[in-house]
Motif scaffolding. Structure first.
Motif, short mmCIF file in Angstrom:
data_model
loop_
_atom_site.label_atom_id
_atom_site.label_comp_id
_atom_site.label_asym_id
_atom_site.label_seq_id
_atom_site.Cartn_x
_atom_site.Cartn_y
_atom_site.Cartn_z
N UNK A 194 61.55 14.28 49.70
CA UNK A 194 61.62 12.73 50.70
C UNK A 194 59.94 12.19 50.33
N UNK A 195 60.09 12.68 49.28
CA UNK A 195 58.58 11.55 48.53
C UNK A 195 58.90 10.83 47.29
N UNK A 196 59.92 11.37 46.84
CA UNK A 196 60.71 10.00 46.14
C UNK A 196 61.63 8.97 46.44
N UNK A 197 62.02 9.60 48.06
CA UNK A 197 62.48 8.82 48.56
C UNK A 197 61.38 7.67 49.24
N UNK A 198 60.42 8.22 49.45
CA UNK A 198 58.79 6.97 50.29
C UNK A 198 58.61 6.02 48.84
N UNK A 199 58.51 6.59 47.75
CA UNK A 199 57.89 6.04 46.22
C UNK A 199 59.27 4.75 45.77
N UNK A 201 61.28 2.77 47.52
CA UNK A 201 61.44 2.07 49.43
C UNK A 201 60.00 1.72 48.75
N UNK A 202 58.99 1.79 47.98
CA UNK A 202 57.92 1.10 48.40
C UNK A 202 57.87 0.08 47.03
N UNK A 203 59.33 1.26 46.62
CA UNK A 203 58.85 -0.12 44.82
C UNK A 203 59.44 -0.72 45.24
N UNK A 204 60.66 -0.55 45.97
CA UNK A 204 61.66 -2.16 46.35
C UNK A 204 60.60 -3.26 47.01
N UNK A 205 60.08 -2.77 47.82
CA UNK A 205 59.23 -3.31 48.30
C UNK A 205 58.24 -4.13 47.89
N UNK A 208 59.84 -7.14 45.59
CA UNK A 208 60.31 -7.97 46.50
C UNK A 208 59.47 -8.74 46.98
N UNK A 209 58.26 -8.27 47.39
CA UNK A 209 56.96 -9.07 47.17
C UNK A 209 55.95 -9.69 46.34
N UNK A 210 56.30 -8.95 45.11
CA UNK A 210 55.79 -9.43 44.24
C UNK A 210 56.52 -10.79 43.80
#
Length: 363
Positions: A194-199, A201-205, A208-210
């Motif tokens: 679950x940590x990895x999935x969150x990580x 997802x945060x990396x993807x977002x 995208x923001x960058x």
């Protein structure tokens, strides 16, 4: 038929013989009076020559089994940054600073007793780091593994006894039994996933923001001026998108101003700084719209008491009464202030760039 079976078996045996590892040694790593973790080193074959092991280009693995009840991310970061800075020459450390940063920032949450971290070097892939079997870091940086292993068996190990045991001498039977009987905790494996999935997802977002910010802040060149574009890029944004970028900038700008105010007001004595490794003093607090400061806390164990006290006093003196941008939404905000040691302010935080559609507007 038999010939094919024999050939297949030969290939399989060759493959396993190349990649099989054997336990070289194991030792308990203590920090002050705390048993932090059990360290185990696996090599292609047993070897008690530390220099030869560090120069070895074959597959190797460092296993870490948490012995303390809790190992928090901030403690993990401080522990490894300090140990790496001691065991690694400055020039080499400069070359691998990105890998070291990624490793130090690895934990998304606290580790608990019996969590398992595996750090493995492959000649053709580099270094991988897994938490409870889940891959969290993959880098082709060979030096990262060597630097981490140097902490255990380099010139300045945790203790002579620790190094001897990692090199296969005076092994304790209880730790050999522990390694033989160890079974991973299924709940902690699920937690790591679950940590990895969150990580991810945060990396993807973040990416995208960058990309969005890069598009907004892209400089106008002669080439773009010549193109027939009816409106600048930022004018194609919706009001909702503009509001999001505006709030993001205002909060980052406020955070930057708070950091700069404290950095400029605290000047630690050179004799203290010269004795310290590179690091950060960290405080968290809330600031409301009226400039009131509250909930000031900090976990700065291991940092010089005098310097921690100076930063604490500066926050209580300088932060209250800070002017809050009128356009910033909300009534109170949580901040984490990081005071750099043997670094510049620019090494840990940069002033944000104002979005182009806000140029000419007051904050």
């Amino acid at each position: 038929m038999k010939r094919y079976i024999i050939v297949g078996l030969t290939v399989w045996l060759s493959f396993t013989s190349v990649y099989a590892l054997t336990l070289n040694g194991a030792a308990q790593f203590n920090r002050l009076s705390t048993s932090l973790y059990l360290a185990a080193l696996y090599l292609p074959s047993k070897n008690n020559d530390a220099h030869a092991i560090l120069k070895n280009e074959q597959r190797q693995r460092m296993d870490i089994y948490v012995l303390s009840n809790e190992w928090r991310p901030r403690q993990w970061q401080r522990q490894w940054l300090n140990d790496i800075s001691i065991s690694t020459p400055p020039k080499q450390l400069e070359k691998m600073k990105d890998s070291v940063h990624d490793f130090a920032q690895l934990l998304p949450a606290a580790l608990v007793k019996n969590d398992h971290i595996s750090i493995e070097f492959y000649p053709d892939k580099g270094t991988s780091v897994r938490i409870n079997g889940v891959l969290f870091l993959q880098t082709d940086d060979r030096d990262l593994f060597q630097s981490l292993l140097s902490i255990w068996i380099g010139e300045l190990p945790p203790s002579r006894q620790f190094k001897k045991q990692i090199l296969g001498e005076d092994l304790e039977q209880k730790w050999l039994s522990f390694l033989t009987d160890f079974q991973p905790n299924k709940k902690r494996i699920a937690m790591a996933n679950s940590w990895k999935q969150d990580q991810d997802e945060k990396t993807k977002l973040l990416k995208e923001k960058q990309l969005q910010l890069a598009a907004i802040n892209a400089p106008i060149t002669a080439e773009t001026k010549q193109k027939s574009i009816p409106k600048p890029r930022y004018e194609s944004l919706t009001e909702e998108q503009k509001s999001t970028f505006r709030q993001n900038f205002l909060l980052k700008d406020l955070n930057w101003r708070l950091h700069k105010r404290i950095y400029d007001s605290v000047q630690p004595p050179a004799w203290i700084v010269n004795r310290l490794a590179k690091g950060e003093i960290v405080f968290r607090f809330k600031l409301d719209r009226n400039g009131a400061l509250y909930d000031l806390t900090g976990d700065n164990k291991g940092m010089p008491v005098m310097l921690v006290a100076d930063v604490h006093r500066a926050i209580k003196r300088e932060i209250p009464g800070t002017a809050i941008p009128s356009q910033l939404d909300g009534e109170a905000w949580q901040f984490e202030l990081r005071f750099p040691i043997k670094q510049t302010l620019g090494d840990i935080i940069q002033p944000p760039k104002k979005p182009r559609f806000m140029l000419g507007q007051a904050n």
